[in-house]
Motif scaffolding. Sequence first.
Motif, short mmCIF file in Angstrom:
data_model
loop_
_atom_site.label_atom_id
_atom_site.label_comp_id
_atom_site.label_asym_id
_atom_site.label_seq_id
_atom_site.Cartn_x
_atom_site.Cartn_y
_atom_site.Cartn_z
N LEU A 1 0.77 -1.06 0.00
CA LEU A 1 0.02 -0.08 0.03
C LEU A 1 0.89 1.31 0.24
CD1 LEU A 1 -2.91 -1.04 2.40
CD2 LEU A 1 -3.19 -0.43 0.04
N ILE A 2 1.88 1.28 0.72
CA ILE A 2 2.88 2.48 0.81
C ILE A 2 3.46 2.54 -0.75
CG2 ILE A 2 5.16 3.25 1.76
CD1 ILE A 2 4.31 1.61 4.22
N ARG A 3 3.69 1.69 -1.44
CA ARG A 3 4.18 1.65 -2.76
C ARG A 3 3.17 2.29 -3.60
NH1 ARG A 3 6.58 -3.63 -1.55
NH2 ARG A 3 8.75 -3.51 -0.86
N LYS A 4 2.09 1.79 -3.43
CA LYS A 4 0.79 2.37 -4.18
C LYS A 4 0.65 3.65 -3.98
CE LYS A 4 -1.35 -0.90 -6.52
NZ LYS A 4 -1.61 -0.84 -7.99
N ILE A 5 0.74 4.11 -2.92
CA ILE A 5 0.53 5.65 -2.34
C ILE A 5 1.74 6.38 -3.16
CG2 ILE A 5 0.88 7.12 -0.38
CD1 ILE A 5 -0.74 5.08 1.22
N GLU A 6 3.00 5.78 -3.16
CA GLU A 6 4.14 6.48 -3.62
C GLU A 6 4.09 6.64 -5.22
OE1 GLU A 6 7.53 5.18 -0.32
OE2 GLU A 6 7.41 3.98 -2.46
N ASP A 7 3.50 5.78 -5.84
CA ASP A 7 3.39 5.69 -7.33
C ASP A 7 2.22 6.57 -7.74
OD1 ASP A 7 5.45 3.95 -7.49
OD2 ASP A 7 3.92 1.92 -7.56
N GLU A 8 1.37 6.46 -6.89
CA GLU A 8 -0.02 7.44 -7.44
C GLU A 8 -0.38 8.88 -6.95
OE1 GLU A 8 -3.87 5.25 -7.61
OE2 GLU A 8 -2.69 3.31 -7.59
N SER A 9 0.51 9.21 -5.84
CA SER A 9 0.71 10.56 -5.55
C SER A 9 1.35 11.47 -6.51
CB SER A 9 0.99 10.73 -4.02
OG SER A 9 2.49 10.43 -4.10
N VAL A 10 0.85 12.62 -7.19
CA VAL A 10 1.42 12.96 -8.15
C VAL A 10 2.37 14.40 -7.36
CG1 VAL A 10 1.03 14.77 -10.13
CG2 VAL A 10 -0.51 12.51 -9.53
N SER A 11 3.54 14.47 -7.93
CA SER A 11 4.60 15.23 -7.32
C SER A 11 4.07 16.54 -7.35
CB SER A 11 5.92 14.94 -7.94
OG SER A 11 5.82 15.25 -9.37
N GLU A 12 3.36 16.88 -8.30
CA GLU A 12 3.04 18.53 -8.30
C GLU A 12 1.73 18.72 -7.45
OE1 GLU A 12 2.95 16.44 -10.97
OE2 GLU A 12 4.97 17.15 -11.82
N CYS A 13 1.22 17.56 -7.00
CA CYS A 13 0.05 18.00 -5.93
C CYS A 13 0.20 17.82 -4.41
CB CYS A 13 -1.14 17.01 -6.33
SG CYS A 13 -2.57 17.25 -5.49
N ASN A 14 -0.45 18.78 -3.60
CA ASN A 14 -0.27 18.46 -2.25
C ASN A 14 -1.38 17.89 -1.78
OD1 ASN A 14 0.72 19.03 0.46
ND2 ASN A 14 -0.46 20.71 0.70
N TYR A 15 -1.42 16.60 -1.13
CA TYR A 15 -2.57 16.01 -0.48
C TYR A 15 -2.53 16.23 0.90
CZ TYR A 15 -2.05 13.51 -4.96
OH TYR A 15 -1.90 13.18 -6.39
#
Length: 361
Positions: A16-30
């Motif tokens: 899940l951590i890897r999925k979060i890393e893969d799917e979080s867009v670097s230009e976006c602040n979540y």
Amino acid sequence: MKLITDFRNSELSLRLIRKIEDESVSECNYSIMEVCGTHTVSIFKYGIRSVLPENVELISGPGCPVCVTSQGEIDAIFRIVNNNDISLLTFGDLMKVTGSNGENLIDLRSEGKDIRVLLSPLDAVKTAAREPDRQFVFVGIGFETTAPAIASALLEAKKMGISNFSILPYCKTMPEVLGCLLDDPKLDIKGFLCPGHVSVVTGKKIFQPLAQRGRAAVITGFEPLDILSSLLHIIRQVNSGDYCVYNNYSRVVDNAGNEKAVQIMNTVFKPSPAFWRGLGELDGSGLGLKEEFSAFNSLEKFNVKVPRINEKKGCRCGDVLKGYIRPNLCPLYGKQCTPENPVGPCMVSSEGACAAYYKFN
């Protein structure tokens, strides 16, 4: 499909951590806020912040019922105890919360005041029934999770004809405070980890306004897999722009909630204005007693008004509850304010952000 029963499984957590890393867009602040004290504790306890990408920010919001109880409401408790020959019944988390003069309920009990810690509102009614010659006041603090149990206790007291029992009606509700957070120009919350305990009672519907206003909303449990998978759901909603209320805690939460519990709550309580620590007065965010239960209102019974009092000098619990700062940025944190000697309620309650930060950092 294999049923997951180990919600702390390290292999699944890493996936899940890897999925979060893969799917979080670097230009976006979540920026994601949890509004449940148990979620706050779990996030700190399991070190979830430390495994997330830098642009996935977890913010602790007003999810601890003791913490959001205003200083005026706290001081009203002390006025009733000090000015009347009564027995005060309360949940344990409230014992160390201090009044404006610096004393707490432990101090008052050591001075001879009758203050008792109970586990349930129904126990409070039973206690009053056993001692009919003494007045008992129960501190009714909580969200939608606790309100049905308090309402059930009042229904039982009325049925039994108990006249020596009353409550301080301090319960608050979630929808209004969530709307307040969305209206705050200082906050840019992209999604919410919605409280699992509250959702057991209310179901999904109270969180629909979040999705309608373009925010991700995921109901979640309290284990690492619950929280990590819910964060992934939020990130996906933000990325797609397709917002909804997703029930990621379906093993416990029914989408419709507990209709019987809601019915009991609505039989006794009505929406009323409530004053939240750090947030001020929010219309319709409190649960006042209906007219037919007004005899059980301790404030009316003992002619006490809740004063409007600011937080103690230097204490920034209000800013912590609004998500403006992390606990360690309060000037009192870890110095004048510790779990052993708390100044603000966020350090008192076991679900408070300051107490959790202090314990797990």
